[in-house]
Design a protein around this motif. Structure first.
Motif, PDB file in Angstrom:
ATOM      1  N   PRO A   1       0.915   1.669  -7.709  1.00 36.96           N
ATOM      2  CA  PRO A   1       1.470   2.035  -6.404  1.00 36.96           C
ATOM      3  C   PRO A   1       1.451   0.894  -5.397  1.00 36.96           C
ATOM      4  O   PRO A   1       2.045   1.007  -4.337  1.00 36.96           O
ATOM      5  N   LEU A   2       0.782  -0.211  -5.699  1.00 41.07           N
ATOM      6  CA  LEU A   2       0.732  -1.324  -4.769  1.00 41.07           C
ATOM      7  C   LEU A   2       1.790  -2.364  -5.082  1.00 41.07           C
ATOM      8  O   LEU A   2       1.700  -3.499  -4.642  1.00 41.07           O
ATOM      9  N   GLU A   3       2.794  -1.989  -5.817  1.00 37.61           N
ATOM     10  CA  GLU A   3       3.815  -2.928  -6.288  1.00 37.61           C
ATOM     11  C   GLU A   3       4.551  -3.628  -5.162  1.00 37.61           C
ATOM     12  O   GLU A   3       4.786  -4.818  -5.187  1.00 37.61           O
TER      13      GLU A   3
ATOM     14  N   GLU B   1       0.867  -1.176   0.000  1.00 37.05           N
ATOM     15  CA  GLU B   1       0.000   0.000   0.000  1.00 37.05           C
ATOM     16  C   GLU B   1       0.904   1.226   0.000  1.00 37.05           C
ATOM     17  O   GLU B   1       2.120   1.106  -0.001  1.00 37.05           O
ATOM     18  N   ASN B   2       0.310   2.412  -0.032  1.00 46.95           N
ATOM     19  CA  ASN B   2       1.137   3.619  -0.093  1.00 46.95           C
ATOM     20  C   ASN B   2       1.836   3.930   1.219  1.00 46.95           C
ATOM     21  O   ASN B   2       2.896   4.557   1.224  1.00 46.95           O
ATOM     22  N   LEU B   3       1.240   3.515   2.329  1.00 48.07           N
ATOM     23  CA  LEU B   3       1.791   3.827   3.651  1.00 48.07           C
ATOM     24  C   LEU B   3       1.496   2.678   4.597  1.00 48.07           C
ATOM     25  O   LEU B   3       0.384   2.148   4.622  1.00 48.07           O
TER      26      LEU B   3
ATOM     27  N   TYR C   1       3.045   7.905  -2.391  1.00 47.93           N
ATOM     28  CA  TYR C   1       2.591   8.626  -1.211  1.00 47.93           C
ATOM     29  C   TYR C   1       3.241  10.003  -1.146  1.00 47.93           C
ATOM     30  O   TYR C   1       2.569  11.024  -0.931  1.00 47.93           O
ATOM     31  N   LEU C   2       4.553  10.055  -1.353  1.00 51.62           N
ATOM     32  CA  LEU C   2       5.252  11.334  -1.329  1.00 51.62           C
ATOM     33  C   LEU C   2       4.826  12.222  -2.491  1.00 51.62           C
ATOM     34  O   LEU C   2       4.708  13.439  -2.346  1.00 51.62           O
ATOM     35  N   LYS C   3       4.591  11.615  -3.643  1.00 49.64           N
ATOM     36  CA  LYS C   3       4.171  12.387  -4.811  1.00 49.64           C
ATOM     37  C   LYS C   3       2.856  13.102  -4.546  1.00 49.64           C
ATOM     38  O   LYS C   3       2.650  14.246  -4.991  1.00 49.64           O
ATOM     39  N   SER C   4       1.959  12.464  -3.803  1.00 46.72           N
ATOM     40  CA  SER C   4       0.668  13.089  -3.508  1.00 46.72           C
ATOM     41  C   SER C   4       0.844  14.352  -2.670  1.00 46.72           C
ATOM     42  O   SER C   4       0.074  15.314  -2.818  1.00 46.72           O
TER      43      SER C   4
END
Length: 280
Positions: A277-279, A10-12, A89-92
């Protein structure tokens, strides 16, 4: 030998850990960025050949690919919050005007020390710590919301020069220069004979010293760094053959085998996965 540990689906991903045990953590690295907010314990942090003694509320910033490990002394309680963070996550944050990616920029030391006086960053650090005592159904949402606030105040503190970059640590200067040389010459000849010649060491001594200080073989470290660079270039949409040579691989077959061994997929499949993003 340092190994890749942890997976991010997940992103975080947030953890609050508090334990009291005799434990020797091996050298390791991640394919995602990592922040550790340290609260208590007798702990130093080794990051690529340099050891830093931690103080309460220190922030340990580990970019993807950096070899590191905590060293826990005695039997005191070791308490910390750990965040696994994806590039998406950082890109957002960056897209909404908060330059969170600066947290992991290379000019910052890996240990960020908060000022002694209470301020917004310290306040949210305390509230984030208390959030793990919350047992209501919304507790995870509360933790993630407070971590968002933590990232915002951390980014502001960096921009306003409110943090101390802890630069003093136990280190081997030869290894520090060697690591810096590898980082800036990934597309060049980084064989053992070439490095030994550049640093006026015997090949055997160089290999022994490097393994003792970093926990990795020279060849393993160089391959890890080259593959990390390849992942970054994939994000930029570069052609695979171009990426192969820009990262110092002598031919595409060598690049393919290294990638397949590390990520258990082909480079082409790796490019497709980077859009997800879930890679990890």
């Amino acid at each position: 030998m340092a190994e890749k540990t942890g997976y991010l689906s997940e992103n975080l991903k947030l953890f609050h850990l508090s334990d009291q045990r005799q434990w020797v953590c091996p050298y390791h690295y991640h394919d995602f960025d990592k922040i550790t907010l340290f609260f208590r314990g007798h702990v130093s942090y080794d990051v690529e050949g340099t050891a830093y003694d931690l103080q309460p509320f220190d922030i340990v910033v580990i970019p993807a690919g950096k070899i590191h490990r905590p060293v826990i002394y005695g039997d005191t309680v070791y308490e910390r919050i750990i965040a696994y963070i994806s590039p998406m996550y950082l890109k957002s944050y960056d897209e909404r005007g908060c330059q969170a990616s600066q947290i992991f920029s290379s000019q910052h030391a890996p240990i960020l020390r908060q000022p002694q006086e209470a301020d917004s960053l310290y306040n949210v650090s305390c509230r984030l710590r208390r959030a793990w005592a919350d047992t209501e159904p919304e507790s995870q949402f509360l933790q993630e919301t407070l971590f968002t606030e933590f990232i915002i105040h951390l980014s502001r503190a960096l921009r306003r020069n409110r943090l101390t970059f802890v630069k003093k640590g136990r280190q081997n200067e030869k290894i520090q220069h060697l690591l810096a040389y590898i980082e800036t010459n990934l597309n060049g000849d980084l064989s053992i004979p070439a490095l030994a010649s550049a640093f006026f060491m015997s090949p055997d001594y160089l290999m022994h010293l490097f393994k003792a200080e970093t926990g990795m073989t020279v060849a393993g470290y160089v391959t890890t760094k080259r593959l990390q660079k390849a992942r970054r270039l994939m994000h930029e949409g570069r052609a695979l053959t171009e990426i192969c040579y820009d990262c110092g691989f002598t031919n595409y077959s060598t690049f393919y085998r290294a990638w397949k061994s590390r990520y258990h997929t082909s480079p082409k499949e790796g490019i497709r996965a980077l859009s997800d993003p879930l890679e990890e």
